[in-house]
Design a protein around this motif. Structure first.
Motif, short mmCIF file in Angstrom:
data_model
loop_
_atom_site.label_atom_id
_atom_site.label_comp_id
_atom_site.label_asym_id
_atom_site.label_seq_id
_atom_site.Cartn_x
_atom_site.Cartn_y
_atom_site.Cartn_z
N ALA A 56 -1.16 11.53 -6.85
CA ALA A 56 -0.37 11.91 -8.01
C ALA A 56 1.00 11.22 -8.01
O ALA A 56 1.48 10.77 -9.03
CB ALA A 56 -0.19 13.44 -8.02
N ASP A 57 1.60 11.14 -6.82
CA ASP A 57 2.93 10.59 -6.74
C ASP A 57 2.97 9.10 -7.06
O ASP A 57 3.88 8.61 -7.69
CB ASP A 57 3.50 10.82 -5.33
CG ASP A 57 5.01 10.96 -5.33
OD1 ASP A 57 5.58 10.84 -6.43
OD2 ASP A 57 5.58 11.19 -4.27
N THR A 58 1.96 8.38 -6.62
CA THR A 58 1.97 6.93 -6.83
C THR A 58 1.70 6.56 -8.27
O THR A 58 1.90 5.41 -8.65
CB THR A 58 0.93 6.24 -5.92
OG1 THR A 58 -0.35 6.82 -6.16
CG2 THR A 58 1.30 6.37 -4.46
N LYS A 59 1.27 7.50 -9.09
CA LYS A 59 1.04 7.21 -10.50
C LYS A 59 2.28 7.41 -11.34
O LYS A 59 2.27 7.16 -12.54
CB LYS A 59 -0.10 8.10 -11.03
CG LYS A 59 -1.47 7.76 -10.43
CD LYS A 59 -2.52 8.74 -10.89
CE LYS A 59 -3.87 8.43 -10.23
NZ LYS A 59 -4.89 9.42 -10.59
N ARG A 60 3.37 7.84 -10.72
CA ARG A 60 4.58 8.09 -11.48
C ARG A 60 5.18 6.78 -11.99
O ARG A 60 5.11 5.78 -11.35
CB ARG A 60 5.62 8.81 -10.61
CG ARG A 60 5.21 10.23 -10.27
CD ARG A 60 6.26 10.90 -9.41
NE ARG A 60 5.87 12.24 -9.07
CZ ARG A 60 6.57 13.02 -8.25
NH1 ARG A 60 7.68 12.57 -7.71
NH2 ARG A 60 6.16 14.23 -7.99
N SER A 72 0.82 -1.22 0.00
CA SER A 72 0.00 0.00 0.00
C SER A 72 0.85 1.27 0.00
O SER A 72 1.49 1.60 1.00
CB SER A 72 -0.92 0.01 1.23
OG SER A 72 -1.72 -1.14 1.24
N PRO A 73 0.85 2.03 -1.11
CA PRO A 73 1.59 3.29 -1.13
C PRO A 73 1.06 4.30 -0.12
O PRO A 73 1.79 5.16 0.35
CB PRO A 73 1.43 3.79 -2.57
CG PRO A 73 0.25 3.05 -3.11
CD PRO A 73 0.23 1.73 -2.42
N GLU A 74 -0.23 4.20 0.23
CA GLU A 74 -0.79 5.13 1.21
C GLU A 74 -0.08 5.00 2.58
O GLU A 74 0.06 5.99 3.30
CB GLU A 74 -2.28 4.87 1.40
CG GLU A 74 -3.12 5.12 0.16
CD GLU A 74 -3.31 3.86 -0.67
OE1 GLU A 74 -4.25 3.82 -1.48
OE2 GLU A 74 -2.50 2.91 -0.53
#
Length: 384
Positions: free
Chosen positions: A380-384, A183-185
């Motif tokens: 936004a960051d996790t879509k990089r 989980s990136p969160e």
């Protein structure tokens, strides 16, 4: 660099003879393993938290308090404290009490666990897992840093003028690791607070965990806690040791082949190639563990899983003797030699107390759970 072991406390039949320890025997074995960890010079013992068979550690602070009374140096931690289904008030109280009893030798790893039914057992909805983790930790963080708390959130009754007791030892809460395998969160949450991030990279290929740790390091720097290289990272691992690798493979294969989690799946050889599992000689364990730094950067804590899949206590204690005598001294030396001066050591209560004194007791009071801008940046960051 801190080295230690973690346990999930499974009660698993020994595939070589069909025997299964009782719950009493398994609990006592976990204590014996912790005491052996201190004896052989390890730094950390961590226990999981489960509330269902075939696991026994439903009350980590009870077990760790018992171990604290029999140890002097060992840092006592968890390999998961369920932030989603435990009341943050009870976590605050239990771990502060343990912190006092252990003279500060306590930290904890927060996670969501791996058992879906635990949510309704404790009155929660698994679909709210991430929001629960975020809100509950925001409250726990405040309870340890504010003497009188007024709180209102989505998932529990409000608090008015509440003080959790006892207060943290010397006014400094236990260090918190946020554990996640997917989980990136949670990586974002750890970065926001400047806490540690623990990637238990024992089952999945390393590329997945490289992405999570890189995200955590970038966001740690973004929030002003230091450079990406100064972020506090912990890693999991698995080892089975023997003086020579052929005997290690021969002895461990039946346990691997029948393990509840990965048995009857990829072969032992495939699994050791793709994950941190090392089955072999002390030198092979040293060589593979040293490669973790190449993948993940300098980090602060390495925990090994060694007592699972039905391995008998005698075998686990023998493994710990080899680990302490032939592996850890070399790893300490090699990691220390390669470590840049600006990279911090693993967290300890004396170090955290000294830092708090140097900062005149100032502590962050931001509330991750209500920072909508943070949530948007995470997306936004996790879509990089």
């Amino acid at each position: 660099m801190q080295f230690g072991i973690f346990t999930v406390g499974d009660v698993t039949p020994d595939p070589t003879n069909g025997s299964t320890p009782s719950e009493h025997e398994r609990i006592k074995a976990m204590v014996a393993i912790a005491l052996k960890a201190e004896e052989v010079g390890l730094d950390v013992f961590a226990t999981g938290e489960h509330h269902n068979p075939p696991f026994v550690p439903s009350s980590p602070t009870t077990m760790l308090g018992y171990i604290a009374a029999q140890t002097k140096r060992l840092i006592l931690s968890t390999s998961t404290t369920l932030i989603t289904t435990n009341d943050p008030v009870k976590i605050a109280e239990d771990f502060a009490m343990l912190q006092h009893l252990a003279d500060g030798r306590v930290d904890l790893m927060l996670g969501r666990g791996n058992t879906g039914p635990v949510y309704p057992w404790f009155g929660q909805d698994i679909r709210q897992g991430i929001p629960l983790a975020i809100e509950n930790y925001a409250l726990l963080h405040q309870l340890w840093r504010t003497d009188v708390v007024d709180w209102e959130g989505q998932f529990r009754t409000p608090l008015q003028g509440f003080t959790s007791t006892p207060r943290p030892l010397e006014g400094v809460p236990p260090f918190v690791w946020h554990g996640s395998i997917r989980s990136p969160e949670i990586a974002e949450q750890a970065a926001y607070y400047g806490d540690g991030f623990f990637a238990n990279n024992i089952f999945w290929p390393k590329d997945h965990f490289i992405r999570l740790i890189d995200l955590y390091r970038r966001r740690f720097a973004h929030y002003g806690h230091g450079t990406p290289e100064q972020a506090i990272v912990g890693l999991g691992g698995q080892v089975f040791l023997h003086k020579n690798s052929q005997d290690a493979v021969r002895q461990f294969r039946p346990y691997f082949d029948n393990a509840p989690v990965y048995g009857h799946g990829p072969s032992l050889e495939e699994f050791t190639e793709q994950t941190p599992l090392t089955v072999g000689s002390p030198q092979e364990v040293i060589d593979k563990t040293l490669t973790f730094r190449e993948s993940f950067g300098d980090y602060q804590r390495q925990l090994f899983l060694m007592d699972h899949a039905g391995l008998p206590l005698k075998t686990v204690l023998e493994q710990l003797d080899l680990l302490g005598a032939e592996v850890i001294p070399v790893l300490r030396r090699e990691f220390a030699a390669a470590r840049p001066a600006e990279v911090p050591d693993g967290p300890t209560h004396p170090a955290l107390t000294a830092r708090a004194a140097a900062n005149n007791g100032s502590r962050p009071t931001r509330d991750f759970g209500h920072d909508t801008a943070t949530a948007e940046r995470t997306d936004a960051d996790t879509k990089r």
